[in-house]
Design a protein around this motif. Structure first.
Motif, PDB file in Angstrom:
ATOM      1  N   LEU A   9    -106.568  78.137 -12.218  1.00 47.08           N
ATOM      2  CA  LEU A   9    -106.465  78.596 -10.836  1.00 47.08           C
ATOM      3  C   LEU A   9    -107.719  78.208 -10.073  1.00 47.08           C
ATOM      4  O   LEU A   9    -108.808  78.148 -10.632  1.00 47.08           O
ATOM      5  CB  LEU A   9    -106.290  80.120 -10.793  1.00 47.08           C
ATOM      6  CG  LEU A   9    -104.991  80.667 -11.376  1.00 47.08           C
ATOM      7  CD1 LEU A   9    -104.986  82.180 -11.301  1.00 47.08           C
ATOM      8  CD2 LEU A   9    -103.788  80.110 -10.661  1.00 47.08           C
ATOM      9  N   ASP A  12    -109.464  80.382  -4.705  1.00 46.35           N
ATOM     10  CA  ASP A  12    -108.702  81.333  -3.906  1.00 46.35           C
ATOM     11  C   ASP A  12    -107.386  81.715  -4.575  1.00 46.35           C
ATOM     12  O   ASP A  12    -106.545  82.356  -3.967  1.00 46.35           O
ATOM     13  CB  ASP A  12    -108.454  80.779  -2.500  1.00 46.35           C
ATOM     14  CG  ASP A  12    -107.804  79.412  -2.535  1.00 46.35           C
ATOM     15  OD1 ASP A  12    -107.425  78.972  -3.635  1.00 46.35           O
ATOM     16  OD2 ASP A  12    -107.668  78.785  -1.474  1.00 46.35           O
ATOM     17  N   GLY A  13    -107.203  81.301  -5.829  1.00 42.40           N
ATOM     18  CA  GLY A  13    -106.013  81.718  -6.564  1.00 42.40           C
ATOM     19  C   GLY A  13    -104.861  80.724  -6.507  1.00 42.40           C
ATOM     20  O   GLY A  13    -103.800  80.981  -7.071  1.00 42.40           O
ATOM     21  N   ARG A  14    -105.048  79.594  -5.836  1.00 43.68           N
ATOM     22  CA  ARG A  14    -103.979  78.594  -5.821  1.00 43.68           C
ATOM     23  C   ARG A  14    -104.037  77.761  -7.088  1.00 43.68           C
ATOM     24  O   ARG A  14    -105.057  77.684  -7.751  1.00 43.68           O
ATOM     25  CB  ARG A  14    -104.176  77.660  -4.620  1.00 43.68           C
ATOM     26  CG  ARG A  14    -103.757  78.250  -3.317  1.00 43.68           C
ATOM     27  CD  ARG A  14    -103.901  77.222  -2.226  1.00 43.68           C
ATOM     28  NE  ARG A  14    -105.305  76.949  -1.908  1.00 43.68           N
ATOM     29  CZ  ARG A  14    -105.713  75.844  -1.317  1.00 43.68           C
ATOM     30  NH1 ARG A  14    -104.857  74.880  -1.032  1.00 43.68           N
ATOM     31  NH2 ARG A  14    -106.992  75.678  -1.036  1.00 43.68           N
ATOM     32  N   ARG A  15    -102.946  77.083  -7.413  1.00 44.17           N
ATOM     33  CA  ARG A  15    -102.981  76.069  -8.462  1.00 44.17           C
ATOM     34  C   ARG A  15    -103.390  74.739  -7.807  1.00 44.17           C
ATOM     35  O   ARG A  15    -103.317  74.622  -6.577  1.00 44.17           O
ATOM     36  CB  ARG A  15    -101.606  75.953  -9.124  1.00 44.17           C
ATOM     37  CG  ARG A  15    -101.220  77.249  -9.844  1.00 44.17           C
ATOM     38  CD  ARG A  15    -100.164  77.041 -10.894  1.00 44.17           C
ATOM     39  NE  ARG A  15     -99.736  78.334 -11.415  1.00 44.17           N
ATOM     40  CZ  ARG A  15    -100.367  79.014 -12.373  1.00 44.17           C
ATOM     41  NH1 ARG A  15    -101.455  78.505 -12.928  1.00 44.17           N
ATOM     42  NH2 ARG A  15     -99.925  80.185 -12.779  1.00 44.17           N
ATOM     43  N   GLU A  18    -101.075  73.182  -5.008  1.00 48.21           N
ATOM     44  CA  GLU A  18    -100.496  74.051  -3.980  1.00 48.21           C
ATOM     45  C   GLU A  18    -101.273  73.947  -2.676  1.00 48.21           C
ATOM     46  O   GLU A  18    -102.503  73.868  -2.686  1.00 48.21           O
ATOM     47  CB  GLU A  18    -100.491  75.509  -4.468  1.00 48.21           C
ATOM     48  CG  GLU A  18     -99.491  75.736  -5.592  1.00 48.21           C
ATOM     49  CD  GLU A  18     -99.576  77.131  -6.193  1.00 48.21           C
ATOM     50  OE1 GLU A  18     -98.705  77.457  -6.997  1.00 48.21           O
ATOM     51  OE2 GLU A  18    -100.517  77.880  -5.879  1.00 48.21           O
ATOM     52  N   ILE A  19    -100.498  73.979  -1.545  1.00 48.53           N
ATOM     53  CA  ILE A  19    -101.181  74.008  -0.253  1.00 48.53           C
ATOM     54  C   ILE A  19    -101.359  75.453   0.162  1.00 48.53           C
ATOM     55  O   ILE A  19    -100.774  76.365  -0.425  1.00 48.53           O
ATOM     56  CB  ILE A  19    -100.410  73.251   0.856  1.00 48.53           C
ATOM     57  CG1 ILE A  19     -98.935  73.625   0.835  1.00 48.53           C
ATOM     58  CG2 ILE A  19    -100.586  71.783   0.713  1.00 48.53           C
ATOM     59  CD1 ILE A  19     -98.170  73.003   1.964  1.00 48.53           C
ATOM     60  N   ARG A  20    -102.183  75.653   1.180  1.00 44.24           N
ATOM     61  CA  ARG A  20    -102.405  77.019   1.647  1.00 44.24           C
ATOM     62  C   ARG A  20    -101.191  77.484   2.452  1.00 44.24           C
ATOM     63  O   ARG A  20    -100.281  76.711   2.749  1.00 44.24           O
ATOM     64  CB  ARG A  20    -103.673  77.052   2.515  1.00 44.24           C
ATOM     65  CG  ARG A  20    -104.911  76.837   1.686  1.00 44.24           C
ATOM     66  CD  ARG A  20    -106.124  76.737   2.554  1.00 44.24           C
ATOM     67  NE  ARG A  20    -106.207  75.436   3.213  1.00 44.24           N
ATOM     68  CZ  ARG A  20    -107.165  75.118   4.075  1.00 44.24           C
ATOM     69  NH1 ARG A  20    -108.074  76.005   4.419  1.00 44.24           N
ATOM     70  NH2 ARG A  20    -107.197  73.931   4.608  1.00 44.24           N
ATOM     71  N   GLN A  21    -101.231  78.736   2.827  1.00 44.75           N
ATOM     72  CA  GLN A  21    -100.102  79.281   3.587  1.00 44.75           C
ATOM     73  C   GLN A  21    -100.077  78.633   4.976  1.00 44.75           C
ATOM     74  O   GLN A  21    -101.109  78.518   5.631  1.00 44.75           O
ATOM     75  CB  GLN A  21    -100.294  80.777   3.724  1.00 44.75           C
ATOM     76  CG  GLN A  21     -99.020  81.473   4.102  1.00 44.75           C
ATOM     77  CD  GLN A  21     -99.155  82.961   3.870  1.00 44.75           C
ATOM     78  OE1 GLN A  21     -99.988  83.609   4.485  1.00 44.75           O
ATOM     79  NE2 GLN A  21     -98.352  83.491   2.972  1.00 44.75           N
ATOM     80  N   ARG A  23     -98.588  78.420   8.914  1.00 42.44           N
ATOM     81  CA  ARG A  23     -97.989  79.182  10.012  1.00 42.44           C
ATOM     82  C   ARG A  23     -98.025  78.276  11.232  1.00 42.44           C
ATOM     83  O   ARG A  23     -98.949  77.465  11.381  1.00 42.44           O
ATOM     84  CB  ARG A  23     -98.795  80.453  10.293  1.00 42.44           C
ATOM     85  CG  ARG A  23     -98.480  81.620   9.368  1.00 42.44           C
ATOM     86  CD  ARG A  23     -99.375  82.790   9.691  1.00 42.44           C
ATOM     87  NE  ARG A  23    -100.769  82.458   9.402  1.00 42.44           N
ATOM     88  CZ  ARG A  23    -101.400  82.823   8.283  1.00 42.44           C
ATOM     89  NH1 ARG A  23    -100.790  83.572   7.382  1.00 42.44           N
ATOM     90  NH2 ARG A  23    -102.645  82.470   8.073  1.00 42.44           N
ATOM     91  N   GLY A  41    -103.852  78.111   6.020  1.00 40.48           N
ATOM     92  CA  GLY A  41    -104.770  79.132   5.523  1.00 40.48           C
ATOM     93  C   GLY A  41    -105.600  79.658   6.672  1.00 40.48           C
ATOM     94  O   GLY A  41    -105.071  80.019   7.715  1.00 40.48           O
ATOM     95  N   ASN A  42    -106.894  79.627   6.509  1.00 45.24           N
ATOM     96  CA  ASN A  42    -107.781  80.145   7.543  1.00 45.24           C
ATOM     97  C   ASN A  42    -108.176  79.094   8.573  1.00 45.24           C
ATOM     98  O   ASN A  42    -108.992  79.361   9.434  1.00 45.24           O
ATOM     99  CB  ASN A  42    -109.040  80.744   6.915  1.00 45.24           C
ATOM    100  CG  ASN A  42    -108.787  82.141   6.392  1.00 45.24           C
ATOM    101  OD1 ASN A  42    -107.828  82.793   6.800  1.00 45.24           O
ATOM    102  ND2 ASN A  42    -109.630  82.594   5.490  1.00 45.24           N
ATOM    103  N   ASP A 127    -111.725  76.094   8.345  1.00 41.85           N
ATOM    104  CA  ASP A 127    -111.880  76.403   6.920  1.00 41.85           C
ATOM    105  C   ASP A 127    -111.429  75.210   6.080  1.00 41.85           C
ATOM    106  O   ASP A 127    -110.701  75.345   5.105  1.00 41.85           O
ATOM    107  CB  ASP A 127    -111.073  77.667   6.572  1.00 41.85           C
ATOM    108  CG  ASP A 127    -111.382  78.167   5.162  1.00 41.85           C
ATOM    109  OD1 ASP A 127    -112.493  77.905   4.673  1.00 41.85           O
ATOM    110  OD2 ASP A 127    -110.505  78.782   4.554  1.00 41.85           O
TER     111      ASP A 127
ATOM    112  N   GLU B  22    -109.709  83.285   1.718  1.00 40.36           N
ATOM    113  CA  GLU B  22    -108.348  83.675   1.345  1.00 40.36           C
ATOM    114  C   GLU B  22    -108.322  84.032  -0.129  1.00 40.36           C
ATOM    115  O   GLU B  22    -109.097  83.516  -0.921  1.00 40.36           O
ATOM    116  CB  GLU B  22    -107.409  82.495   1.548  1.00 40.36           C
ATOM    117  CG  GLU B  22    -107.159  82.159   2.964  1.00 40.36           C
ATOM    118  CD  GLU B  22    -106.296  80.927   3.029  1.00 40.36           C
ATOM    119  OE1 GLU B  22    -105.137  81.052   3.403  1.00 40.36           O
ATOM    120  OE2 GLU B  22    -106.792  79.852   2.653  1.00 40.36           O
ATOM    121  N   ASN B 115    -105.741  87.559  -9.712  1.00 39.13           N
ATOM    122  CA  ASN B 115    -104.740  86.883  -8.899  1.00 39.13           C
ATOM    123  C   ASN B 115    -103.332  87.387  -9.164  1.00 39.13           C
ATOM    124  O   ASN B 115    -102.366  86.850  -8.665  1.00 39.13           O
ATOM    125  CB  ASN B 115    -104.805  85.374  -9.137  1.00 39.13           C
ATOM    126  CG  ASN B 115    -106.135  84.805  -8.689  1.00 39.13           C
ATOM    127  OD1 ASN B 115    -107.006  84.553  -9.484  1.00 39.13           O
ATOM    128  ND2 ASN B 115    -106.292  84.654  -7.389  1.00 39.13           N
TER     129      ASN B 115
END
Lengths: 246, 954
Positions: A9, A12-15, A18-21, A23, A41-42, A127, B22, B115
């Motif tokens: 990981l 920030d806990g992603r693999r 993976e992309i960030r969240q 919006r 993300g941020n 970010d 995050e 996590n």
């Protein structure tokens, strides 16, 4: 610093893949012809499009196609107290050119001779991955302005740290000193519009990173598509309501 | 699910920043146990048949690593927060924990609790990060017990508060000591539990409010870290890494930037529990309390007396007597410290200080080798049951270590490894725990292991994965390699190799060929590595085809280099010669075969190159190298002698230097920022002082202003009557040198690349890839420079190269130290049970001290202290070096000696005997057993006339 921990990981806990969240919101500014905010993300970016409109400078008017201009800047508050960048920042100028160039290739400029399209991109919160977020935001804003385009555009960056290719680096990972490659794709036409990197990296690593970034682009494109569809759905609903009232 | 972490942090410039990051919480994190129906089979790690699953807390991981590494401790859940905290606190423990999680049979599963959507906990307002992390660990344990109701989950923590809270939450919790007691199947587990924190905590628990028996304070408290950093900033304290004298455990030095000279720390109180390698904060004493370093050699007897009294002190202390254990420097050990304080006022004083705080402990996680302190009453033995014993470390620079063990009786004649856990103000010694047994004391294998461990040399075998990369034997040249256009076929050339006798990894093959234009072609081939590689495939054995990397120079007959070429090649060595064989071939004029003529030609060229090199100012230094004749059966040394250098050694060396310099140039040309080079910094002028002083005393002036003048002065330092004198001066000069180091060319500026000893602007190591990793790295870079392979990515990564380079330097140093220690060990074994007298013709005085000499016996390569008073006590020979002897030898009991620093002479007050540096003398060499099961080589001055004829050496 360990960028990928023992269990695979990231900080920030992603693999790694993976992309960030993501919006997005469209038509956020009433006075612009088209506008959108886009968040990875941020990282939060606001894009506004003016045009197509008559070229302001007659001397530079292109009689065969539209002129695409971009002005990219970072808000003074965008990076907290980290660092401040002015408009005259050369890095910002370079990013402006990259954005304009990328999107110009996707706009059907030959349909709009003697006009100019101005894209203004402002980074509200930084970010990492601002360049890609800016392209994605600008694409949504262009669509909102109704500018004719060839295909959908999506951009995403990938880097290489701790011997692993990492998708969509955030600010901390960006500072890790590894190479970063930003890619923008026309996802329907499978064309690369932009491919940028500031660092040296070996062929094998380069291929791995570009492959990962392209996959990221496809994921972003999927998200942009749903955003656009939702927006169009809202628009048609609004129009039909307006018609029925009239 | 997204969480955001917000915290403030202070930048280096002192600005306060708010950082928002995050934090993604996931659903795809599994328990790692097949008992959990939802667990992804790919992440199975814990055994379903385990008695219980253990969940670790951070302190257990940090302090109980030896316990955790025991084969009986399996099926452990390591919450990711523990791993993260350990990484931040102690890198070496982190590496060990990582190795455990990678191991298949230990079954340590890392659970990414931070996590996981159900185990993530948010810091409550007012909660400290530590409390929050403890809560997170308890939450993880709780989650496991909910997930697997049938399986007992045990939270292992030495913090009583944490245990109570866990039990409240319905999770079983235990301390390591309690768990070790529970595991009756493995009694030795208890020994491995770190005594420090665990027992204290336990004692506190047991004692309740009253607390344990009030103990005396031996040491002053360390100042809190905040005060220490503030003090350093304000200039009140000074920070540095402590180096403790090899001979005197209570004398240390600190070099720090804030004070020009080194700061001396003398005495147990001044050291205040700091140990060698610790980063400490030091307060300077008032100037009138400053003292000089000891000009006095601590005698074996004194050291033993110190060791012995150490034990006694403890006894007194435990009796609760009115003894004040705070040891004032200079007060307690009249022998050792007295010399430093008392009669030494004339010696240069230097800043003296005391330790006020320890910034970073450098306790070795691999432990310290030692043996149990024998019981004080002869004949008494350690009884069964748990006993508290002192371990006497092999290296004198470390203090005794107190351990608690159940195996005292079986360990008494063994070398063991102990780890240090804590050192409290009320304890004279650090407390530690037993780690493992190495073997019987005095056994060659055991002692070798001791010295490898002490010098941090990893002897773990190569992993199967490494062996899998090695082609199987017998290896033969493949078609693909032969056809490779980049590989030159040089099999037709009369190549031969020259190496030491018995050498298995042959790596120096040479050839020379006359070219059409009258010019000569000079070649040198080189080819880690697992055994089949070093001893067969890469070894350039004679008569077989081998792949190699060749450096080929075209030179004029007077050895001017016209061109240099590097190429991959195939060679077939005509002959594998030893130095002696090669020399014989060169000397025997009748031999006219290819190889011999070649050798002769090469020798001629090498001599020209050598002359040219020394003209540039290259130093030819000497160091006492010895070789052992080893018994083929017992592997015990049969004889010791100086290593003999021949012309051929120099020839091979010259070719090696040429190759290394050329490669350095080639790689640097291609990759200015990432070539691995080797530099030898110019020594600071003060480093030459001992040499200059010694030479001045002997009547020679040495100009050390540049390597060229130094080389010239060394050449001039010849005594007609004494052929060995020059060699001695050179040996001394070698000691003044700085250490040559590897470095990355990108890190330094070009003038700093200079190699002082060789007087070469560029140098690297290229010629021995079989036995030095640096050469492998250089090979890779050279390959890339030639365009044969891409530059390895690791060479582009600057921090990584820096790490590699640092590691290379450390390993190189350790290997040297271990090599020396091994020579020492073999010398000891050789002298065990025999007493040899080295007479005046072969023994030299290297340094003069107030009460003794440092003598050097070239025949055996032994250098050691000799005490002048010993010579006077010759009649009392036979008195073993125990405490009473130390009293006898106290100053005053024998005629005093006068030390003249200027002339480097020490003479008896009555004018009887005088010793000057470089003088000859006769010594008796024997092995003595001293306290704490150390064996030392003892040298005693011997009056040559007293020797029986048979004992004299010819």
């Amino acid at each position: 610093m360990e960028y990928v921990n023992t269990v695979g990981l990231r900080l920030d806990g992603r693999r790694p893949n993976e992309i960030r969240q993501l919006r997005a919101e469209m038509s956020t500014l009433a006075s612009a012809d088209g506008s959108a905010t886009f968040e990875m993300g941020n990282t939060k970016v606001l894009a506004a499009v003016y045009g197509p409109r008559e070229a302001s400078n007659r001397a530079q008017t292109d009689t065969s196609k539209a002129t695409v201009r971009c002005e990219y800047s970072m808000a003074a508050f965008s990076s907290g107290e980290r660092r401040r960048r002015g408009k005259s920042d050369r890095r910002a100028t370079e990013t402006s050119l990259a954005i304009a160039n990328t999107l110009e290739q996707n706009i059907l400029t030959e349909l709009l001779p003697r006009t100019q399209i101005d894209i203004y991109v402002q980074v509200l919160q930084a970010d990492g991955g601002m360049r890609c977020a800016a392209i994605n935001a600008a694409f949504l804003a262009l669509a909102d302005a109704g500018v004719p385009m060839r295909d959908s555009v999506a951009a995403c960056a990938a880097g290489y740290l701790d011997g692993t290719a990492l998708l969509d680096l955030n600010y901390t990972e960006d500072g890790g000193g590894g190479p970063e490659v930003a890619v923008a794709l026309q996802t329907g036409l499978h064309q690369v519009l932009m491919l940028q990197t500031d660092s040296k990296l070996s062929m094998e690593v380069f291929e791995e990173v570009v492959e990962l970034a392209s996959n990221g682009c496809r994921a972003v494109a999927e998200f942009l598509r749903t955003t656009l569809l939702a927006h169009v759905g809202r628009l048609s609903l609004a129009t039909s309501i307006a018609k029925s009232e009239a | 699910m997204l969480q955001s972490k917000t915290f403030v942090k202070k930048t280096k410039r002192g600005k306060i920043l708010k950082v928002v990051r995050e934090h993604y919480l996931r659903e795809d994190i599994y328990s790692g146990s097949p008992l959990d129906p939802e667990c992804d089979p790919a992440s199975f790690k814990l055994s379903p048949d385990a008695q219980r699953y253990i969940v670790l807390d951070t302190n257990v991981a940090l302090h109980q690593m030896d316990f955790l590494e025991h084969a009986a401790v399996t099926d452990v859940v390591v919450p990711a927060i523990v791993l993260e905290e350990v990484r931040a606190r102690n890198q070496s423990v982190f590496q060990r924990l990582k190795a455990l999680t990678a191991s298949d049979f230990k079954r340590f599963y890392v659970f990414a609790n931070e996590n996981h959507k159900d185990t993530y906990v948010k810091q409550d307002p007012g909660e400290s990060p530590n409390d929050r992390n403890d809560r997170a660990i308890r939450r993880a344990a709780e989650w496991y017990s909910q997930r697997m109701p049938g399986k007992p989950i045990l939270l292992l923590t030495d913090d009583a508060g944490n245990r109570t809270k866990a039990i409240e939450a319905g999770v079983e919790a235990m301390s390591c000591a309690a768990y070790a007691r529970l595991r009756e199947d493995v009694p030795e587990l208890s020994d491995l539990v770190s005594a420090g924190l665990a027992t204290q905590a336990e004692q506190r628990e047991v004692g309740g409010g009253a607390g344990p028996k009030k103990k005396r304070r031996v040491f002053e408290d360390h100042k809190p870290l905040s005060e220490v950093t503030a003090g350093i900033k304000a200039g009140r304290y000074h920070q540095g890494t402590l180096r403790v004298s090899r001979f005197n455990p209570w004398e240390g030095y600190i070099a720090c930037q804030s004070v020009e000279q080194e700061i001396l720390l003398s005495g147990r109180g001044a050291l205040n529990r700091a140990m060698d390698g610790d980063v400490v904060a030091v307060e300077l004493l008032l100037e009138e309390q400053w003292r000089g370093p000891s000009a006095h050699l601590p005698t074996q007897a004194e050291l033993d007396a110190a060791d012995a009294s150490e034990g006694e002190e403890e006894v007194l202390g435990e009796d609760g007597g009115a003894h004040i254990a705070q040891v004032d420097p200079g007060e307690h050990y009249p022998g050792v410290a007295g010399a430093a304080g008392g009669d030494d006022t004339s010696a240069a004083r230097q800043p003296t200080g005391r330790v006020v705080g320890i910034i970073k402990r450098s306790w070795r996680t691999r432990g310290y080798c030692g043996s149990l302190q024998p019981p004080r009453v002869p004949g008494a033995s350690h009884g069964p049951g748990t006993a508290s014993v002192l371990v006497c470390p092999v290296e004198r620079r470390y203090p005794f270590v107190r351990i608690t063990t159940r195996q005292a009786a079986t360990l008494s004649d063994k070398r063991i490894v102990v780890a240090i856990d804590a050192w409290d103000t009320d304890s004279l010694y650090p407390t530690g725990h037993y780690v493992r047994t190495l073997g019987a004391i005095g056994d060659k294998e055991t002692e070798t292991e001791v010295l490898l461990l002490e010098n941090d040399i990893n002897t773990a075998p190569f992993t199967p994965a490494v062996h899998a990369c090695v082609p199987p034997l017998p290896w033969a040249l493949g078609e693909a390699e032969a056809a490779d256009p980049a590989r030159a076929d040089l099999r037709h050339l009369p190549v031969c190799s020259v190496d030491p006798p018995g050498c298995k990894d042959i790596d120096d093959a040479l050839h020379v060929r006359r070219l059409a234009g009258g010019n000569l072609e000079l070649g040198r081939r080189i080819d880690m590595l697992p055994k089949p590689l070093t001893e067969d495939i890469c070894s350039l054995r004679s008569g077989v085809d081998r792949l190699a990397f060749s450096a080929i120079w075209e030179v004029t007959p007077d050895a001017q280099i016209l061109s240099t070429r590097f190429t991959k090649s195939i060679i077939r060595s005509r002959e594998a010669l030893t130095y002696a064989e090669a020399q014989a071939r060169i000397d025997d004029e009748r031999l006219t075969d290819d190889v011999s003529c070649n050798l002769r030609e090469m020798n001629r060229l090498a001599k020209i190159l050598r002359a040219r090199r020394s003209e540039r100012g290259a130093l030819s230094l000497a160091s006492p190298e010895v070789k052992f004749e080893i018994d083929t059966e017992t592997h015990d040394p049969l004889d010791v002698g100086m290593y003999q250098l021949r012309d051929t050694n120099q020839m091979v060396e010259e070719m090696m230097l040429l190759a290394n310099c050329s490669v350095a140039e080639a790689t640097l040309g291609a990759f200015p920022a990432c070539s691995l080079l080797r530099r030898h910094p110019t020594p600071a002028p003060r480093q030459f002082e001992p040499l200059l002083r010694a030479a001045a005393a002997a009547g020679f002036a040495i100009d050390a202003s540049s390597s060229k003048t130094l080389a010239a002065s060394l050449d001039g330092a010849v005594r007609a009557s004494d052929p060995y004198f020059n060699k001695l001066v050179r040996i001394m000069a070698t000691r003044c040198m700085t250490q040559a180091v590897y470095f990355n060319s990108g890190e330094l500026s070009v003038p700093e690349y200079h190699h002082y000893g060789l007087a070469a602007p560029l140098y690297t190591h290229f010629t021995s890839p079989i036995r030095r990793y640096a050469d492998v790295v250089v090979h890779r870079v050279l390959m890339a420079a030639l365009g044969l392979a891409p530059l390895p990515g690791s060479m582009r990564d600057r921090p990584r190269v820096a790490d590699t380079v640092d590691n290379l330097n450390v390993r190189h140093k350790n290997a040297q130290l271990a090599g020396r220690a091994s020579v020492e060990l073999h010398t000891l074994i050789f002298f065990r049970g025999r007493t040899v007298v080295a007479d005046a013709r072969v023994t030299r005085v290297m340094r003069v001290r107030a009460n003794g000499l440092l003598v050097f016996v070239p025949k055996y390569g032994i250098e050691g202290p000799v005490h002048l008073d010993d010579a006077d006590r010759a009649g009392k020979e036979g008195v073993s070096s125990s405490a009473p002897a130390a009293v006898d030898s106290a100053p005053g009991a024998v005629p005093r000696f006068v030390y003249d620093e200027e002339k480097q002479t020490v003479s008896r007050e009555d004018g009887g005997v005088a010793y000057t540096i470089f003088d000859t003398c006769a010594v008796t060499i024997s092995v003595e057993e001293t306290a704490g099961n150390r064996r030392v080589l003892a040298l005693r001055l011997t009056d040559r006339a007293q020797l029986p004829d048979g004992e004299r050496m010819g």
